[in-house]
Design a protein around this motif. Structure first.
Motif, PDB file in Angstrom:
ATOM      1  N   LEU A 256     -15.783 -56.129  18.162  1.00 44.30           N
ATOM      2  CA  LEU A 256     -15.501 -54.808  18.604  1.00 44.30           C
ATOM      3  C   LEU A 256     -16.769 -54.207  19.454  1.00 44.30           C
ATOM      4  N   LYS A 257     -16.626 -54.193  20.903  1.00 44.15           N
ATOM      5  CA  LYS A 257     -17.647 -53.597  21.654  1.00 44.15           C
ATOM      6  C   LYS A 257     -16.757 -53.313  23.140  1.00 44.15           C
ATOM      7  N   PRO A 258     -17.686 -52.422  23.936  1.00 46.80           N
ATOM      8  CA  PRO A 258     -17.154 -52.371  25.196  1.00 46.80           C
ATOM      9  C   PRO A 258     -17.174 -53.457  25.923  1.00 46.80           C
ATOM     10  N   GLY A 259     -15.960 -53.599  26.675  1.00 38.61           N
ATOM     11  CA  GLY A 259     -15.660 -54.616  27.529  1.00 38.61           C
ATOM     12  C   GLY A 259     -14.706 -55.815  26.856  1.00 38.61           C
ATOM     13  N   LEU A 308     -11.682 -52.410  25.750  1.00 40.76           N
ATOM     14  CA  LEU A 308     -12.347 -51.472  24.764  1.00 40.76           C
ATOM     15  C   LEU A 308     -13.261 -50.805  25.430  1.00 40.76           C
ATOM     16  N   GLU A 309     -13.424 -49.255  25.348  1.00 35.63           N
ATOM     17  CA  GLU A 309     -14.388 -48.432  25.910  1.00 35.63           C
ATOM     18  C   GLU A 309     -14.982 -47.458  24.940  1.00 35.63           C
ATOM     19  N   PRO A 310     -16.168 -47.102  25.174  1.00 32.46           N
ATOM     20  CA  PRO A 310     -16.614 -46.143  24.114  1.00 32.46           C
ATOM     21  C   PRO A 310     -15.830 -44.788  23.837  1.00 32.46           C
ATOM     22  N   GLY A 311     -15.758 -44.584  22.317  1.00 35.55           N
ATOM     23  CA  GLY A 311     -14.654 -43.223  22.403  1.00 35.55           C
ATOM     24  C   GLY A 311     -13.421 -43.751  21.813  1.00 35.55           C
ATOM     25  N   THR A 337     -18.690 -47.623  20.386  1.00 35.06           N
ATOM     26  CA  THR A 337     -19.882 -46.829  20.793  1.00 35.06           C
ATOM     27  C   THR A 337     -20.293 -47.433  22.294  1.00 35.06           C
ATOM     28  N   ALA A 338     -21.368 -46.892  22.865  1.00 35.20           N
ATOM     29  CA  ALA A 338     -21.777 -47.349  23.935  1.00 35.20           C
ATOM     30  C   ALA A 338     -22.615 -48.748  23.939  1.00 35.20           C
ATOM     31  N   ASP A 339     -23.216 -48.789  22.681  1.00 36.93           N
ATOM     32  CA  ASP A 339     -23.859 -50.123  22.403  1.00 36.93           C
ATOM     33  C   ASP A 339     -22.919 -51.000  21.447  1.00 36.93           C
ATOM     34  N   GLY A 340     -22.001 -50.919  21.109  1.00 41.00           N
ATOM     35  CA  GLY A 340     -20.987 -51.822  20.068  1.00 41.00           C
ATOM     36  C   GLY A 340     -20.140 -50.822  19.317  1.00 41.00           C
ATOM     37  N   HIS A 341     -20.373 -50.771  18.098  1.00 45.93           N
ATOM     38  CA  HIS A 341     -19.245 -50.174  17.336  1.00 45.93           C
ATOM     39  C   HIS A 341     -19.891 -49.422  16.116  1.00 45.93           C
TER      40      HIS A 341
END
Length: 356
Positions: A256-259, A308-311, A337-341
């Motif tokens: 789980l992380k952005p992108g 998936l995106e931050p927030g 989160t911006a750098d992962g989860h």
């Protein structure tokens, strides 16, 4: 609240509407703060209205300061039609989930107004949690975590599943919850093979595993946690299943992380379970969005194209269910989160073996 209305107006412009109407309780609450059971939110390009009846006028005024409150005087459709005419609304966005009867009623009453159906327009805005929401959700998680710690001393051979659910909900209410986030799942022994095995009259036996899927409802938001524990020493088969699910769940969380797409996050769990020979015993999605509703956007499934995106706040909950034997599911609430989860749950995921 103003930022939420600004995002709503941006969405309206994208669908070519000059106003929106919603009566869905979750969306009404999110955009206005109003918690009453009856009301229609109408948002135009520059104004916001909350149409309700005499019972809630004062409450609406207190809870929705960004809205002009309209007393419908028990004639809601007529009051909304008058409002739309006064504001010159020509294209009114609405949620496609409204009933056929409601659509017919609006089509007839809203003279000169074109109804524009939307699907998920507001829910996509709600996918992103702001800090004020996260403060509430973190407390909902804390309450559920405290409930899990408490209920471990209550579960033992001879106790009914229903009694476990009642004790857990009572404890969470004493901690500040308004209630259980959903009908609690307490599934012991062979009933663990039921992914949605709601608490029953079954009596828990020594040697059985018990799956607890529950959450706390708190100030309009929800938490959602699943842990599977054993009452006494479990069978070798169930230990094996537990270890597989734990590996899958940890891999899913790590993904789980952005992108990352919902499909990719799901695959991180499904590939492990399938490789272990239990692919046919994992029939649900890996997770879902969480917030005002227990199940909301985005989805983590074999067909999910959400990125998936931050927030965003999602659950990660793979499981294995073997008919006639039992089942295991492990679930956390995870903030992107911006750098992962960030995993909000702190309860151990190692197998807990309760004394008998």
């Amino acid at each position: 609240m103003q930022q939420r209305l600004d995002k709503l107006r941006e969405a309206l412009a994208n669908v070519g509407a000059d106003a929106l109407i919603t009566e869905k309780a979750e969306n009404r609450f999110y955009f206005s703060g109003f918690t009453g059971s009856t009301g229609w939110v109408v948002v135009t390009e520059k104004e916001a209205f909350l149409v309700t009846d005499f019972r809630y006028v004062e409450q609406a005024g207190e809870q929705a300061p960004h809205f002009t409150v309209v007393n419908n005087e028990r004639k809601a459709v007529e009051a909304i039609a008058k409002l739309l005419k006064e504001k010159g609304v020509k294209r009114l966005a609405f949620e496609s989930s409204v009933s056929f009867h409601t659509h017919q009623e609006w089509s007839k009453a809203f003279d000169g107004v074109e109804l524009v159906a939307t699907n998920g327009l507001l829910e996509k805005i709600r996918m992103f949690k702001d800090e004020s929401e996260m403060v509430i959700i973190r407390e909902a998680v804390r309450i559920a975590e405290a409930g899990f710690a408490h209920i471990q001393s209550y579960i033992r051979p001879g106790v009914r599943e229903e009694d476990v659910a009642l004790e857990l909900e009572f404890f969470m209410r004493k901690q500040g919850a308004s209630g259980s986030a959903f009908d609690m799942i307490v599934a012991s022994g062979p009933r663990g093979a039921l992914p949605h095995g709601r608490a029953s009259e079954k009596i828990i036996q020594a040697g059985e595993m018990v799956t607890l899927d529950f959450g706390a409802a708190y100030k309009g938001y929800n938490s959602d946690i699943t842990r599977t524990l054993s009452v006494g020493e479990p069978s070798a088969k169930m230990k094996e299943i537990y270890d597989i699910v734990l590996r899958a769940q940890l891999a899913g969380v790590e993904a789980l992380k952005p992108g990352v797409t919902g499909k990719e996050a799901d695959a991180a769990t499904r590939d492990i379970i399938a490789a272990a020979g239990y692919g046919d015993c994992y029939g649900h999605s890996a997770g879902h969005g969480l917030g005002i509703e227990v199940h909301e956007l985005p989805s983590l499934s074999t067909v999910s194209t959400f990125v998936l995106e931050p927030g965003m706040l999602v659950t990660m909950e793979p499981g294995i269910y073997v008919s006639g034997v039992g089942g295991v599911r492990i679930e956390d609430d995870v903030l992107i989160t911006a750098d992962g989860h960030e995993v909000l749950n702190k309860s151990t995921k190692e197998l807990i073996i309760l004394p008998v």
